[in-house]
Design a protein around this motif. Sequence first.
Motif, mmCIF file in Angstrom:
data_model
loop_
_atom_site.group_PDB
_atom_site.id
_atom_site.type_symbol
_atom_site.label_atom_id
_atom_site.label_comp_id
_atom_site.label_asym_id
_atom_site.label_seq_id
_atom_site.Cartn_x
_atom_site.Cartn_y
_atom_site.Cartn_z
ATOM 1 N N VAL A 105 18.444 44.949 38.308
ATOM 2 C CA VAL A 105 19.507 45.028 40.454
ATOM 3 C C VAL A 105 18.395 45.794 41.170
ATOM 4 O O VAL A 105 18.218 44.393 42.172
ATOM 5 C CB VAL A 105 20.643 46.309 39.543
ATOM 6 N N ARG A 106 17.021 46.319 41.116
ATOM 7 C CA ARG A 106 16.490 47.019 41.713
ATOM 8 C C ARG A 106 15.657 45.073 42.260
ATOM 9 O O ARG A 106 15.033 45.470 43.195
ATOM 10 C CB ARG A 106 15.039 48.279 41.235
ATOM 11 N N LYS A 107 15.578 44.905 40.893
ATOM 12 C CA LYS A 107 14.694 43.484 41.076
ATOM 13 C C LYS A 107 14.799 42.436 41.781
ATOM 14 O O LYS A 107 14.629 42.087 42.884
ATOM 15 C CB LYS A 107 13.909 43.081 40.093
ATOM 16 N N SER A 153 8.925 49.906 37.990
ATOM 17 C CA SER A 153 8.993 49.061 37.209
ATOM 18 C C SER A 153 7.852 48.094 37.688
ATOM 19 O O SER A 153 8.443 47.633 38.893
ATOM 20 C CB SER A 153 10.639 48.339 37.493
ATOM 21 N N GLU A 154 7.072 47.285 36.572
ATOM 22 C CA GLU A 154 6.320 46.633 37.436
ATOM 23 C C GLU A 154 7.476 45.077 38.077
ATOM 24 O O GLU A 154 6.495 44.366 39.296
ATOM 25 C CB GLU A 154 5.246 45.700 36.156
ATOM 26 N N ARG A 205 8.317 45.599 41.262
ATOM 27 C CA ARG A 205 7.097 45.941 42.312
ATOM 28 C C ARG A 205 6.739 44.353 42.931
ATOM 29 O O ARG A 205 6.356 43.831 43.669
ATOM 30 C CB ARG A 205 5.841 46.488 42.106
ATOM 31 N N THR A 206 6.400 43.443 41.522
ATOM 32 C CA THR A 206 5.971 42.236 41.212
ATOM 33 C C THR A 206 7.561 41.065 42.406
ATOM 34 O O THR A 206 6.633 39.982 43.049
ATOM 35 C CB THR A 206 6.570 41.362 40.187
ATOM 36 N N ALA A 207 8.511 41.633 42.173
ATOM 37 C CA ALA A 207 9.541 41.097 43.208
ATOM 38 C C ALA A 207 9.119 41.311 44.796
ATOM 39 O O ALA A 207 9.130 40.623 45.773
ATOM 40 C CB ALA A 207 11.314 40.960 43.091
ATOM 41 N N VAL A 208 8.520 42.851 44.857
ATOM 42 C CA VAL A 208 7.836 43.038 46.030
ATOM 43 C C VAL A 208 6.787 41.875 46.618
ATOM 44 O O VAL A 208 6.647 41.425 47.684
ATOM 45 C CB VAL A 208 8.170 44.541 46.773
ATOM 46 N N ALA A 209 6.337 41.732 45.759
ATOM 47 C CA ALA A 209 4.444 41.197 46.035
ATOM 48 C C ALA A 209 5.444 39.238 46.558
ATOM 49 O O ALA A 209 4.504 39.038 46.808
ATOM 50 C CB ALA A 209 3.609 41.360 45.206
ATOM 51 N N GLU A 229 -1.859 48.162 38.771
ATOM 52 C CA GLU A 229 -2.374 47.634 37.225
ATOM 53 C C GLU A 229 -1.716 47.009 37.138
ATOM 54 O O GLU A 229 -2.362 46.619 35.954
ATOM 55 C CB GLU A 229 -1.720 49.066 37.092
ATOM 56 N N SER A 230 -0.323 46.420 37.148
ATOM 57 C CA SER A 230 -0.361 44.938 37.026
ATOM 58 C C SER A 230 -0.592 43.560 37.888
ATOM 59 O O SER A 230 -0.997 43.884 38.412
ATOM 60 C CB SER A 230 1.382 45.499 37.184
#
Length: 301
Positions: free
Chosen positions: A59-61, A82-83, A86-90, A107-108
């Motif tokens: 959901v946060r993703k 959650s990586e 963070r991936t969705a942010v990137a 780190e991911s």
Amino acid sequence: NDESEHVRSAVAGNPNTPLKLIASFANDESEHVRSAVAGNPNTPVKLLVELAKDDKEWVRKGAAANPNTPLKLIASLANDESEYVRTAVAGNSNAPVTILTVLAHDESEYVRNHVADHPNTSEEALALLKEDGDEDIRCSVAIHPNTPEATLALMGEDGNEDVRQYLASNLNTPVGLLTRLAEDENEWVLRCVAENPRTPPALFQSVLERLAVEMDDAHDGLDSYGEWDADGEDEGVAEFEHDSPALACSECGVSLVSGGKFCSECGSEQHTARFCSQCGAERQGTARFCSGCGHPHQGKN
């Protein structure tokens, strides 16, 4: 109110769904439905703020990937545990340079990979990622339009052939680096150099000659430069068009438009340079035989 969460998810994620219904789905028991609401481009900011606090990472993703998510909220989600978030942010099209630069240190590898692909990534972040241990990330840096020439030049000795191929394909790669890559042992790196419109005509010809020699030595066909029949005979002219900015009309000298058959200034007919599959010499006009080795041109004029 459908019993199927798949149906409810489809409705929740539909941009044409009324806002009142979207709001009701924000409290759905299914995380998939709430995730669909978080990713809906019409979801109000107030709901996105609440969904960004959801205990389910998917959901946060969804909120992190939503292009309408406020920058302050994106910055907060960039620190999510959650990586995947963070991936969705990137990968968010509105992610600011400052956040992408921070995530370049993540780190991911999935996060760093999205940073390397993002069109807003800064030269500073790309310079950092050029040393990344993941070859896919270095490939993204090598082809990124924001990567400065100095950084590209430093990547010229990368031990991974895929990275060097991307370097040879980048339209910003300096001529000096293209010249170095023209000495590469990998055939595909050489092809990329030949296809790069920034490659000078003389260097292009040199690379083409190297490719012709290597293919002749290999005795395993001509791939995209031509095909061998069962008896080993050449069945077509090896055509390799090079879109060089140095090409000019032979009649009036005006720069030619890529792919044009006639000069836009004087109207004289132009001939795209093609090359002999046997020796690599340039084929002139509609000549039927190679001027370099006498090999017949069997392709179309």
